[in-house]
Enzyme design. Structure first.
Site, PDB file in Angstrom:
ATOM      1  N   SER A  85     -78.395  -0.215 -17.499  1.00  0.00           N
ATOM      2  CA  SER A  85     -78.927   0.261 -16.216  1.00  0.00           C
ATOM      3  C   SER A  85     -79.350   1.716 -16.276  1.00  0.00           C
ATOM      4  CB  SER A  85     -77.868   0.094 -15.111  1.00  0.00           C
ATOM      5  OG  SER A  85     -77.500  -1.256 -14.991  1.00  0.00           O
ATOM      6  N   ARG A  97     -91.371  -6.696 -12.710  1.00  0.00           N
ATOM      7  CA  ARG A  97     -90.540  -7.041 -11.539  1.00  0.00           C
ATOM      8  C   ARG A  97     -91.383  -7.682 -10.452  1.00  0.00           C
ATOM      9  NH1 ARG A  97     -87.460  -1.176 -11.468  1.00  0.00           N
ATOM     10  NH2 ARG A  97     -85.972  -1.693 -13.104  1.00  0.00           N
ATOM     11  N   GLU A 125     -84.297  -6.519 -15.891  1.00  0.00           N
ATOM     12  CA  GLU A 125     -85.331  -5.767 -15.137  1.00  0.00           C
ATOM     13  C   GLU A 125     -84.729  -5.093 -13.911  1.00  0.00           C
ATOM     14  OE1 GLU A 125     -88.775  -5.986 -15.852  1.00  0.00           O
ATOM     15  OE2 GLU A 125     -88.792  -7.612 -17.311  1.00  0.00           O
ATOM     16  N   ASN A 163     -92.028  -2.126 -13.353  1.00  0.00           N
ATOM     17  CA  ASN A 163     -92.598  -2.423 -12.028  1.00  0.00           C
ATOM     18  C   ASN A 163     -93.553  -3.593 -12.085  1.00  0.00           C
ATOM     19  OD1 ASN A 163     -91.594  -0.889  -9.976  1.00  0.00           O
ATOM     20  ND2 ASN A 163     -92.796   0.904 -10.571  1.00  0.00           N
ATOM     21  N   PHE A 199     -90.404  -5.915 -25.984  1.00  0.00           N
ATOM     22  CA  PHE A 199     -90.303  -4.622 -25.304  1.00  0.00           C
ATOM     23  C   PHE A 199     -88.886  -4.102 -25.496  1.00  0.00           C
ATOM     24  CE2 PHE A 199     -89.002  -2.556 -21.263  1.00  0.00           C
ATOM     25  CZ  PHE A 199     -90.014  -1.647 -21.033  1.00  0.00           C
ATOM     26  N   TRP A 240     -80.672  -7.129 -26.339  1.00  0.00           N
ATOM     27  CA  TRP A 240     -81.161  -8.041 -25.297  1.00  0.00           C
ATOM     28  C   TRP A 240     -82.689  -8.066 -25.234  1.00  0.00           C
ATOM     29  CZ3 TRP A 240     -78.204 -11.613 -23.945  1.00  0.00           C
ATOM     30  CH2 TRP A 240     -76.852 -11.404 -23.693  1.00  0.00           C
ATOM     31  N   ILE A 241     -83.325  -8.068 -26.371  1.00  0.00           N
ATOM     32  CA  ILE A 241     -84.783  -7.975 -26.361  1.00  0.00           C
ATOM     33  C   ILE A 241     -85.404  -9.376 -26.415  1.00  0.00           C
ATOM     34  CG2 ILE A 241     -86.781  -6.901 -27.488  1.00  0.00           C
ATOM     35  CD1 ILE A 241     -84.605  -5.005 -26.163  1.00  0.00           C
ATOM     36  N   CYS A 284     -93.823  -0.029 -16.517  1.00  0.00           N
ATOM     37  CA  CYS A 284     -93.958  -1.383 -17.077  1.00  0.00           C
ATOM     38  C   CYS A 284     -93.027  -2.337 -16.327  1.00  0.00           C
ATOM     39  CB  CYS A 284     -93.576  -1.400 -18.557  1.00  0.00           C
ATOM     40  SG  CYS A 284     -94.525  -0.274 -19.557  1.00  0.00           S
ATOM     41  N   PRO A 307     -77.401  -1.132 -26.749  1.00  0.00           N
ATOM     42  CA  PRO A 307     -76.045  -1.664 -26.566  1.00  0.00           C
ATOM     43  C   PRO A 307     -75.233  -0.839 -25.557  1.00  0.00           C
ATOM     44  CG  PRO A 307     -76.621  -1.650 -28.893  1.00  0.00           C
ATOM     45  CD  PRO A 307     -77.761  -0.986 -28.166  1.00  0.00           C
TER      46      PRO A 307
HETATM   47  C1  LIG Z   1     -81.626 -12.740 -21.129  1.00  0.00           C
HETATM   48  C2  LIG Z   1     -81.919 -11.278 -21.069  1.00  0.00           C
HETATM   49  C3  LIG Z   1     -83.158 -10.802 -21.495  1.00  0.00           C
HETATM   50  C4  LIG Z   1     -83.441  -9.431 -21.475  1.00  0.00           C
HETATM   51  N1  LIG Z   1     -84.648  -8.968 -21.978  1.00  0.00           N
HETATM   52  C5  LIG Z   1     -84.833  -7.628 -22.140  1.00  0.00           C
HETATM   53  C6  LIG Z   1     -85.995  -7.124 -22.818  1.00  0.00           C
HETATM   54  O1  LIG Z   1     -86.888  -7.891 -23.208  1.00  0.00           O
HETATM   55  N2  LIG Z   1     -86.097  -5.789 -23.028  1.00  0.00           N
HETATM   56  C7  LIG Z   1     -85.133  -4.905 -22.618  1.00  0.00           C
HETATM   57  O2  LIG Z   1     -85.297  -3.707 -22.856  1.00  0.00           O
HETATM   58  N3  LIG Z   1     -84.023  -5.349 -21.960  1.00  0.00           N
HETATM   59  C8  LIG Z   1     -83.847  -6.680 -21.718  1.00  0.00           C
HETATM   60  N4  LIG Z   1     -82.713  -7.148 -21.082  1.00  0.00           N
HETATM   61  C9  LIG Z   1     -81.679  -6.183 -20.689  1.00  0.00           C
HETATM   62  C10 LIG Z   1     -81.490  -6.042 -19.197  1.00  0.00           C
HETATM   63  O3  LIG Z   1     -82.565  -5.338 -18.638  1.00  0.00           O
HETATM   64  C11 LIG Z   1     -80.123  -5.384 -18.956  1.00  0.00           C
HETATM   65  O4  LIG Z   1     -79.152  -6.390 -19.222  1.00  0.00           O
HETATM   66  C12 LIG Z   1     -79.973  -4.844 -17.557  1.00  0.00           C
HETATM   67  O5  LIG Z   1     -80.766  -3.706 -17.375  1.00  0.00           O
HETATM   68  C13 LIG Z   1     -78.516  -4.456 -17.250  1.00  0.00           C
HETATM   69  O6  LIG Z   1     -77.970  -3.691 -18.270  1.00  0.00           O
HETATM   70  P1  LIG Z   1     -76.542  -4.083 -18.879  1.00  0.00           P
HETATM   71  O7  LIG Z   1     -76.568  -5.533 -19.205  1.00  0.00           O
HETATM   72  O8  LIG Z   1     -76.255  -3.122 -19.963  1.00  0.00           O
HETATM   73  O9  LIG Z   1     -75.524  -3.912 -17.672  1.00  0.00           O
HETATM   74  P2  LIG Z   1     -74.852  -2.514 -17.205  1.00  0.00           P
HETATM   75  O10 LIG Z   1     -75.897  -1.466 -17.024  1.00  0.00           O
HETATM   76  O11 LIG Z   1     -73.699  -2.228 -18.101  1.00  0.00           O
HETATM   77  O12 LIG Z   1     -74.317  -2.927 -15.772  1.00  0.00           O
HETATM   78  C14 LIG Z   1     -73.097  -3.679 -15.590  1.00  0.00           C
HETATM   79  C15 LIG Z   1     -72.833  -3.769 -14.082  1.00  0.00           C
HETATM   80  O13 LIG Z   1     -72.633  -2.451 -13.552  1.00  0.00           O
HETATM   81  C16 LIG Z   1     -73.506  -2.229 -12.448  1.00  0.00           C
HETATM   82  N5  LIG Z   1     -73.908  -0.818 -12.399  1.00  0.00           N
HETATM   83  C17 LIG Z   1     -74.472  -0.073 -13.388  1.00  0.00           C
HETATM   84  N6  LIG Z   1     -74.730   1.174 -12.954  1.00  0.00           N
HETATM   85  C18 LIG Z   1     -74.319   1.218 -11.650  1.00  0.00           C
HETATM   86  C19 LIG Z   1     -74.335   2.226 -10.645  1.00  0.00           C
HETATM   87  N7  LIG Z   1     -74.842   3.446 -10.861  1.00  0.00           N
HETATM   88  N8  LIG Z   1     -73.824   1.919  -9.435  1.00  0.00           N
HETATM   89  C20 LIG Z   1     -73.335   0.689  -9.166  1.00  0.00           C
HETATM   90  N9  LIG Z   1     -73.283  -0.315 -10.074  1.00  0.00           N
HETATM   91  C21 LIG Z   1     -73.793  -0.042 -11.303  1.00  0.00           C
HETATM   92  C22 LIG Z   1     -74.691  -3.152 -12.696  1.00  0.00           C
HETATM   93  O14 LIG Z   1     -75.351  -3.468 -11.486  1.00  0.00           O
HETATM   94  C23 LIG Z   1     -74.008  -4.366 -13.305  1.00  0.00           C
HETATM   95  O15 LIG Z   1     -73.514  -5.208 -12.286  1.00  0.00           O
HETATM   96  C24 LIG Z   1     -82.458  -8.523 -21.007  1.00  0.00           C
HETATM   97  C25 LIG Z   1     -81.226  -9.014 -20.541  1.00  0.00           C
HETATM   98  C26 LIG Z   1     -80.964 -10.369 -20.563  1.00  0.00           C
HETATM   99  C27 LIG Z   1     -79.625 -10.852 -20.064  1.00  0.00           C
END
Ligand SMILES: Cc1cc2nc3c(=O)[nH]c(=O)nc-3n(C[C@H](O)[C@H](O)[C@H](O)COP(=O)(O)OP(=O)(O)OC[C@H]3O[C@@H](n4cnc5c(N)ncnc54)[C@H](O)[C@@H]3O)c2cc1C
Length: 405
Positions: free
Chosen positions: A158, A264, A384, A261, A149, A182-183, A259, A154
């Site tokens: 969030s 999660r 998620e 949801n 998914f 991170w897929i 999805c 990069p």
């Molecule tokens: C092992 C692993 C598997 C994964 N698998 C998938 C997958 O299959 N498919 C997929 O699409 N993604 C996947 N992900 C990605 C995952 O969903 C993201 O890592 C996650 O959504 C957070 O994004 P980021 O790492 O870019 O952190 P960021 O969004 O950069 O966040 C960094 C920090 O800032 C905080 N932050 C961000 N915005 C705000 C705000 N508005 N207010 C306050 N704090 C905030 C966050 O809470 C966090 O603490 C995976 C990640 C990991 C680690």
């Protein structure tokens, strides 16, 4: 699937699983016979197939492909998808219990099941054409094909609405460009459900199959968490995607969020499985480990840890059970799911940390599952929707005010 030979663990490294599930409030009585049957059969499968090998695969940072057929056989790929498409046709409490038991074994294995069922099969089922459902769902349910998914990029985690991956309509095909990060499962998946923007900036989903020119999936190495799950990138360099591969019935960010949801909800149950395993391990150890001439479980400080663990686990078990009832009635709100995901993972992390202390030095070794669970949960608390993002969802839901941006 890749044809690379899989290194099997030696019989010496196979682990014995003594797990006894905690049920302090007799929550079993809230379950139907079917729920208990599903739960018990997945529990037995995890004991037999996952526990003996998982530490070894995690130490080697390898996904145990050997488990794929078994996951399919227990119905973990698409538990709520109707049987006519190969799914298990179960209700949401059965789905939750399944995720609980699988994550009791390992969060990485549960991640594979979550991605396949909630993030790949669910969108095809909910938003695909009848032809797409018939083409892809049975293969995914049987584990013949593994999917991934692609939402996170990069530069956009969030904040997925700001994604830059996009496609253009070239008449007889779509031209897809961009990169996902991170897929889970991407390094060996046969297909990817990819969320990308059309020329009007609307988010849509394309099914990209391995072998399409310009589609690559480099693996991400050096993870200290979810080591038994493969994570990678998904890169699209002028990929020609057939027009038949767009999901016709969804546009906008609500597509991927729906999805998430589903997934999660499964995580809310799953993380409790990890918590229950840590608690059970620590309880048993506390009764066996003698210091100062008596079991450490007889010391008040250790009892405080154990008593607080089972209290928090029990509260969280009741929360997810109630969420399951609401989900079965199609009434669970996204904010309720956020609350449960956040609470379960926080509970599990706290339980893992306390359990690790009860085991003293042994707690950091692979002889016991605690450190592996703890490290895994550092991903589960982030993916998620992060811990903080779920808190903001609750905050927005109760105040009506958006604190995100
Ligand atoms: C092992 C692993 C598997 C994964 N698998 C998938 C997958 O299959 N498919 C997929 O699409 N993604 C996947 N992900 C990605 C995952 O969903 C993201 O890592 C996650 O959504 C957070 O994004 P980021 O790492 O870019 O952190 P960021 O969004 O950069 O966040 C960094 C920090 O800032 C905080 N932050 C961000 N915005 C705000 C705000 N508005 N207010 C306050 N704090 C905030 C966050 O809470 C966090 O603490 C995976 C990640 C990991 C680690």
């Amino acid at each position: 699937m890749s044809n690379q030979p899989e290194q099997k663990p030696s019989s010496k490294s196979l682990k014995k699983d003594l797990y006894e599930a905690p049920d302090y409030y007799w929550i079993d009585e809230l379950l139907t016979d079917e729920h208990k049957l599903v739960r018990d059969s997945v529990r037995a499968w995890v004991k037999k197939e996952v526990s003996p090998i998982i530490e070894d695969y995690a130490q080697r940072a390898e996904f145990p492909k050997v488990l794929i057929t078994g996951l399919a056989d227990i119905g973990a790929f698409g538990p709520t998808i109707p049987a006519k498409y190969g799914g298990a046709g179960l209700d949401y409490i059965s789905y939750g219990l399944m995720m609980q038991e699988i994550e009791r074994g390992d969060s990485g294995i549960r991640s594979t099941a979550s991605v396949q069922g909630s993030l790949v099969m669910f969108p095809i089922y909910a938003y695909g054409s009848e032809e797409q459902k018939r083409k892809y769902l049975p293969k995914l349910a049987s584990g013949e094909w593994i999917g991934c998914f692609g939402l996170t990029e990069p530069d956009y985690g969030s904040d997925p609405s700001s994604m830059v991956t996009h496609f253009e309509d070239k008449g007889d095909h779509y031209l897809l460009n961009g990169a996902k990060m991170w897929i889970s499962n991407s390094p060996f998946a046969q297909l990817a459900v990819v969320w990308a923007k059309n020329e009007s900036g609307e988010i849509q989903a394309l099914i990209v199959e391995r072998g399409m020119k310009g589609f690559t999936t480099p693996e991400i190495h050096n993870k200290w968490s979810l080591r038994a799950s493969a994570s990678g990138e998904a890169v699209f360099d002028n990929v020609k995607v057939p027009k038949d591969n767009i999901l016709p019935n969804i546009k906008g960010i609500k597509g991927p969020l729906s999805c998430l949801n589903q997934a999660r909800y499964g995580i809310a149950w799953g993380a409790l499985g990890a918590a229950m395993d840590c608690y059970d391990t620590a309880l048993r150890y506390s009764k066996e480990r003698i210091q100062f001439g008596r079991p450490i479980g007889g010391f008040q400080l250790q009892q405080k840890k154990l008593a607080e663990m089972i209290t928090e686990i029990t509260k969280a078990q009741l929360l997810v059970w109630r969420l399951g009832v609401l989900k079965n009635e199609n009434r669970a709100t996204p904010a309720q799911i956020s609350m449960a995901k956040r609470n379960s993972v926080e509970t599990a992390l706290n339980v893992a940390r306390e359990a690790r202390q009860i085991l003293g030095g042994m707690g950091i070794t692979g002889e016991y599952p605690i450190m592996r669970h703890m490290m895994n949960l550092e991903s589960v608390v982030t993916y998620e929707g992060t811990h903080d993002i779920h808190l903001l969802i609750t905050g927005m839901d109760i105040t009506g005010l958006n604190a995100f941006g």
